[in-house]
Write an enzyme that holds these catalytic residues in place. Sequence first.
Site, mmCIF file in Angstrom:
data_model
loop_
_atom_site.group_PDB
_atom_site.id
_atom_site.type_symbol
_atom_site.label_atom_id
_atom_site.label_comp_id
_atom_site.label_asym_id
_atom_site.label_seq_id
_atom_site.Cartn_x
_atom_site.Cartn_y
_atom_site.Cartn_z
ATOM 1 C CD GLU A 120 -2.853 1.270 2.333
ATOM 2 O OE1 GLU A 120 -2.680 0.512 3.299
ATOM 3 O OE2 GLU A 120 -3.743 2.115 2.280
ATOM 4 C CD GLU A 296 -2.513 -1.846 10.677
ATOM 5 O OE1 GLU A 296 -3.085 -2.051 9.594
ATOM 6 O OE2 GLU A 296 -2.084 -0.719 11.010
HETATM 7 N N1 ARG Z 1 -2.974 1.013 5.741
HETATM 8 C C1 ARG Z 1 -1.913 1.176 6.698
HETATM 9 C C2 ARG Z 1 -2.601 1.500 8.010
HETATM 10 O O1 ARG Z 1 -3.081 2.539 8.265
HETATM 11 C C3 ARG Z 1 -0.946 2.236 6.344
HETATM 12 C C4 ARG Z 1 -0.101 1.960 5.146
HETATM 13 C C5 ARG Z 1 0.428 3.183 4.561
HETATM 14 N N2 ARG Z 1 1.443 2.972 3.595
HETATM 15 C C6 ARG Z 1 2.032 3.954 2.886
HETATM 16 N N3 ARG Z 1 2.954 3.667 2.060
HETATM 17 N N4 ARG Z 1 1.682 5.184 2.989
HETATM 18 O O2 ARG Z 1 -2.819 0.672 8.805
HETATM 19 ZN ZN ZN Z 2 -5.156 1.860 8.687
#
Ligand code: ARG
Ligand code: ZN
Length: 859
Positions: A120, A296
């Site tokens: 991500e 998470e």
């Molecule tokens: N989805 C993740 C969380 O909030 C954050 C990942 C963000 N990654 C990034 N490369 N900005 O739990």
């Molecule tokens: Zn998150």
Amino acid sequence: VTTRLSDYQPPAYLVDSVNLDVDIRDGVTTVTSELALRRNPEAAVSDTMSFNGEGLVIRSLALDGKVLEEGEYRYENGELRLSGLPEQATLISVVDIEPEKNTALEGLYMSNGMYCTQCEAQGFRHITFFPDRPDVLSRFCTTVRADKKRYPLLLSNGNPVEQGEEGERHWVTWEDPFPKPCYLFALVAGNLACLEDRFVTASGREVALRLYAEHRDLDKLDHAMASLKHAMRWDEQTYGREYDLDIYMIVAVSHFNMGAMENKGLNIFNTSCVLAHPATTTDAGFQRVESVVAHEYFHNWSGNRVTCRDWFQLSLKEGFTVFRDQMFSADMNSAAVQRVNDVDFLVNHQFPEDQGPMAHPVRPAEYQKIDNFYTLTIYEKGAEIVRMQYHLLGAESFRKATDLYFDRFDGQAVTCDDFVDCMEEVSGMDMGQFRRWYSQAGTPILSVTSEQSGDTYSLTFRQQTPPTPGQSDKQPLVIPVRLALLDKAGEPVALDDTGLRETVLILREQEQTFQFPVGQTVTPSLLRGFSAPVVLEFDYRADQLATLLAHDTDGYCRWSAAQRLYFAALDRLVTGHGKAEDEALKLAPVLEQVIERAGEDAAQAALLLTLPTEVALGDRHTPLDPSAIHSAHQQLKRALGRALQAQWLSLSENLLATELQMDGVAMGRRQLRNLALDYLAAGEHKEAARIAVELFELPLCMTEELGALRVLVHHRLPGAELALKQFAEKWKEEALVMDQWFSVQASVPGETTVESVAALLEHPAFDWKVPNRVRSVLGALAGNPSAFNTDEGYALFTRALATVDALNPQIAARIGNAAARLHKLESGRQRAFRTLLQGVNDKASPNLSEVLSRILGSR
Ligand code: ARG
Ligand code: ZN
């Protein structure tokens, strides 16, 4: 390149399934992918499809078994374009990548001898060709191959279905039955220890819980495991959400850009957000682990089962999931303290973002680098917007609405509007105007005035949102204001003839007046629970603030009253209209009351007794003169240290525990004790050094040890140098503890700290490639305005920024945000800093450049 929400087009082709083969060898990893493509019935008919791919070395491409020659495809600017595609096709690509050279930590990379991934938002395109966008959901089947001895553990999403050996090497195939966007893909190859447990879901399904870390850290996984089980139960009870796979895995890695990542069935965590042990982790660290593990886990439904259509909808999953983790933490700990901590964080970090050059809506309309939009606005303000909906609907309807949301959109990629539609449908409320919270940037200012005439008390509310970059006119928002009116004794009075003592006003217009049949003098307790993310302006008298602080039953209002008292005193010192000793004398009686009641809730008392930061104080004064701010802050702290000397001394000595406890009460007492010791030292009490050294030498846990070290170092007490040396010697093998050692030194207030920071950057244990270490020094410096805002500070900061940018653009961009107060600086400082920043920007990565250009562009 700017990407716009208004340009959204569905993908021309979908990928129903992906077969990945990842062959890890020293230096080069070969990735073979087989994509089952199908023309998207929801998109305009096209026979052309583009796949993202960054830095991939093509070995071969084949379409439906036929090898593509060089003229038959185009691969440029991170895009592979194929034309003349049939209705359905199979694309097989074989590419080489170099994870060992990946210092940006996105895609597949190496961390401390293990391979891991971060996809991500757009990391997957660094692994293989794929439509790297969240609205393409595919079934993944992944085979990982590596050396048996060095990488005995091979993990990916879902369930292991096959494995085998070939000489020195072995392989494991994983199948994930749930279609997912590629940003949720993960893979790990390493030699790790495992803590295993199990969880039986509400419907009786047995889940294996496996937490992986380096062997030496195996004893630091118990807290994460307990937190995970609590989170799983809580989501069943609160949202009716059960876990859906046979295995849930978390892997701790030491090189990680963010806190953690919710990859389906295989979370990857920054060690700082999963490892915890009383000897090495502070109480705040324990709470962070609990909340991130839960966050998470909650993503499995809010994010994975129901995901985002495009990255403009990021807050759909992040805002909602932060709200969920905040409510979880409130249930696990003291709800009042949790709320104040969350509000404190929002007000002191998200508000400045929303009021500066980086301001953007919770659902942005455009971006250059999506990585730059993992912001406090998306996360924290997004959570407040969900919280307002929770309160508008009430717990029961909100639950019905989330049931509808999960049910209707399971397996789909949707939008923030889809979420609000569910709220609207279930409640029958018109949420049209409410939706502006998603599209309008900036912190609304709510000015309130009161009037008493005869037996009527009236409150007039005026709302106004200042312009933000690219968004000059603002519309009125829906603002829920929870309130009570307190009498002289601090008791809420009746607000109507039914005897109602608390109510929620729903503001919709620019100006609205409400009347209450109240004849006596009252103190309004406004925005209780922080019912909306706004700046509340009300001209409180000092005695009213004292009433709120002493008697309000609402934790947020008490805290906010304390903040107002501190700010008023500090402002007078900054502008030269007050004397620190006088201000301290005025504050002393109210603070004494807080201290007397500290036994009820020590953590809450600690929050009430903590001064606003220099950064927060500085934000109230333009042009910003950091030296004046620093001196006012030091003076008040010193004066309070003296005025309440006896109290600080007794708190420092009497809160001493004889045996370690890790519950909320014990943590609150430690927090208060560290604070008391800090005040004692600020007031130059002769006992401060002795108490700190004693505590430092025989601590029960890291909170005590680090608290003592901080007091010694920040107040430059005798023994500070020796303590730093001993601490480093004792903890040199514990990276997370050493991060604290670095940041304690980089956060010492005062100009001379720049020199220590320069030395820290040269320290053998400093490593530019580890984001935690970089943050521990540069992040701390950025939060230390009297050191940061000097010629030497700017020079050091900008040099460091360029160094980080060459290795890790995402981290550089994040740190670059520390320059966001540029336009508020007084002109001399501003000119010097601007020139240096411009120099960095000329050579910056696209990530850093987006941030710096916005900062440099604002005046
Ligand atoms: N989805 C993740 C969380 O909030 C954050 C990942 C963000 N990654 C990034 N490369 N900005 O739990
Ligand atoms: Zn998150």
